[in-house]
Design an enzyme around this catalytic site. Structure first.
Site, mmCIF file in Angstrom:
data_model
loop_
_atom_site.group_PDB
_atom_site.id
_atom_site.type_symbol
_atom_site.label_atom_id
_atom_site.label_comp_id
_atom_site.label_asym_id
_atom_site.label_seq_id
_atom_site.Cartn_x
_atom_site.Cartn_y
_atom_site.Cartn_z
ATOM 1 C CG HIS A 100 31.475 27.312 55.816
ATOM 2 N ND1 HIS A 100 30.861 28.423 55.373
ATOM 3 C CD2 HIS A 100 30.758 26.234 55.285
ATOM 4 C CE1 HIS A 100 29.777 27.794 54.671
ATOM 5 N NE2 HIS A 100 29.593 26.762 54.684
ATOM 6 C CG ASP A 123 30.078 32.127 53.373
ATOM 7 O OD1 ASP A 123 30.350 33.282 54.056
ATOM 8 O OD2 ASP A 123 30.727 31.082 53.599
ATOM 9 C CG HIS A 125 33.659 35.186 54.002
ATOM 10 N ND1 HIS A 125 32.958 35.009 55.044
ATOM 11 C CD2 HIS A 125 34.756 36.302 54.369
ATOM 12 C CE1 HIS A 125 33.187 36.183 55.964
ATOM 13 N NE2 HIS A 125 33.986 36.902 55.471
ATOM 14 C CG ASP A 127 33.887 29.735 53.093
ATOM 15 O OD1 ASP A 127 34.698 30.838 53.286
ATOM 16 O OD2 ASP A 127 32.910 29.297 53.886
ATOM 17 C CG HIS A 140 36.638 29.743 58.675
ATOM 18 N ND1 HIS A 140 35.853 30.504 59.058
ATOM 19 C CD2 HIS A 140 37.797 30.284 58.537
ATOM 20 C CE1 HIS A 140 36.281 31.714 58.962
ATOM 21 N NE2 HIS A 140 37.655 31.602 58.692
ATOM 22 C CG ASP A 227 29.165 31.475 56.907
ATOM 23 O OD1 ASP A 227 28.929 32.283 57.650
ATOM 24 O OD2 ASP A 227 30.478 31.288 56.701
ATOM 25 C CG ASP A 229 30.169 35.044 57.538
ATOM 26 O OD1 ASP A 229 29.526 34.955 56.249
ATOM 27 O OD2 ASP A 229 31.111 34.397 57.795
ATOM 28 C CD GLU A 272 32.271 30.210 60.226
ATOM 29 O OE1 GLU A 272 32.674 31.124 60.796
ATOM 30 O OE2 GLU A 272 33.043 29.585 59.607
HETATM 31 C C1 DIR Z 1 39.130 34.590 54.650
HETATM 32 C C2 DIR Z 1 37.885 34.491 55.698
HETATM 33 N N1 DIR Z 1 38.505 34.510 53.441
HETATM 34 C C3 DIR Z 1 39.794 33.426 54.954
HETATM 35 N N2 DIR Z 1 37.036 33.455 55.360
HETATM 36 C C4 DIR Z 1 35.798 33.174 56.171
HETATM 37 O O1 DIR Z 1 40.353 33.256 56.277
HETATM 38 O O2 DIR Z 1 40.296 32.440 54.100
HETATM 39 N N3 DIR Z 1 35.076 33.689 57.150
HETATM 40 N N4 DIR Z 1 35.300 32.025 55.441
HETATM 41 O O3 DIR Z 1 34.051 33.403 57.412
HETATM 42 MN MN MN Z 2 31.751 30.240 55.234
HETATM 43 MN MN MN Z 3 31.634 33.423 55.794
HETATM 44 MN MN MN Z 4 33.544 31.330 57.721
#
Ligand code: DIR
Ligand code: MN
Ligand code: MN
Ligand code: MN
Length: 314
Positions: A100, A123, A125, A127, A140, A227, A229, A272
């Site tokens: 990402h 997403d 997440h 991010d 990411h 994303d 995921d 991703e």
């Molecule tokens: C978690 C996982 N919040 C981090 N993040 C993501 O590593 O900052 N997973 N974007 O796809």
């Molecule tokens: Mn992401």
């Molecule tokens: Mn994600």
């Molecule tokens: Mn990610």
């Protein structure tokens, strides 16, 4: 308008290998055939050059993080210039990630070309980590915060200006795994976040009405960052982080269809996709279908002419 497709085989923002093969997986899954079928003129710009993650892993630990970040910043500048030029020619950039951190350059280039940019961040997440809030240190997990002007200066200042977007122009959809300090940052910024709980609780149609209204209000153009995921692991195993409780097929198609039918997108990315984790490239194929929905391909036509032809059950 012409869809400008560029691949970014970037996995330096994650600790797991495989998302650098996302562009290949999406090409193999038929992204160009789908664009052709939908009647979109397109340009295949190939893939940008990106250093191998495992090559940089050979550096001593104290130099590794800085070297990876410098390469992510270099790729972001290149992608930013590419997306900017495409958008200035009136084309619609479609960016094939990559982890990402790919979105950093794409958003920079589009914001530079188009002005005030609305962003829909689809997403699991947010991010929205900064170096201070991130539990993993992985870039990411930071691109949205970076686009909002927070984080490593070399990434925040991509293309020489910051911030790229305003918090009131950003919507996150489908989040379910947000770190505690990251959530505090999202709240204090005033970014709208619709979690998977909200999708159930408020209903998907209300969420999409609000989300679309928010990114369209006062902006000059809208970008979607997708994303893979965000989808449930049983539906989309081919991604960096597999989790249960993600969006179902009907939910994610509703999200992408409503966006595509109501907003002319100025650009989008598919992020991703990890073919190492996938089942016979099915996640990449699904992402191709969803990209077409985001680009506004009329669903009834699409289903009749393209999808059903490929479904074994018909
Ligand atoms: C978690 C996982 N919040 C981090 N993040 C993501 O590593 O900052 N997973 N974007 O796809
Ligand atoms: Mn992401
Ligand atoms: Mn994600
Ligand atoms: Mn990610």
């Amino acid at each position: 308008s012409t869809v400008n497709v560029v691949g970014v085989p970037l996995d330096l923002g994650v600790s797991k290998l495989g998302v650098d093969m996302g562009p290949t997986a999406l090409r193999y899954a038929g992204i160009f055939e789908a664009l052709e079928h939908a009647g979109f003129p397109y340009l295949d710009e190939g893939d940008l050059d990106v250093a191998n993650n495992f090559a940089l892993d050979r550096l001593p630990p104290e130099r590794r993080g800085t070297a990876k970040r410098a390469e992510i910043a270099r790729v972001a500048e290149n992608l930013g210039r590419h997306v900017h030029e495409a958008a200035m020619r009136g084309e619609t950039p479609l960016v094939l990630g990559g982890d990402h951190s790919t979105a950093i350059g794409a958003i920079a280039g589009l914001a530079k070309a188009r002005g005030r940019l609305g962003v829909i961040w689809i997403d699991a997440h947010a991010d929205a980590n900064t170096p201070q809030t991130s539990p993993s240190g992985n870039i990411h997990g930071m691109p949205l915060a970076i686009s909002l002007g927070h984080g490593y200066p070399d990434l925040v200042n991509c293309l020489g200006f910051a911030p790229k977007v305003r918090p009131e122009d950003v919507v996150i959809i489908g989040a379910k795994d947000v770190d505690p300090d990251e959530m505090a940052f999202v709240r204090e910024q005033g970014v709208a976040l619709y979690s998977t709980f909200d999708l159930e609780h408020l209903g998907l149609s209300r969420v999409m009405d609000e989300a679309i209204a928010r990114v369209a209000q006062g902006t000059d153009a809208v970008y979607v960052s997708f994303d893979a995921d965000v989808m449930d692991m049983h539906l989309a195993p081919g991604t960096g982080i597999m989790t249960r409780g993600g969006l179902t097929y009907r939910e994610i198609t509703y999200v992408c269809r409503t966006i595509g039918e109501r907003l002319p997108l100025a650009g989008l990315d598919i992020i991703e996709v990890n073919p190492l984790m996938d089942k016979r490239n099915s996640t990449a194929e699904l992402c191709v279908e969803l990209a077409m929905a985001l680009l506004g391909v009329k669903w009834t036509d699409y289903e009749r002419n393209y999808l059903t032809a490929n479904l074994p059950c018909t």
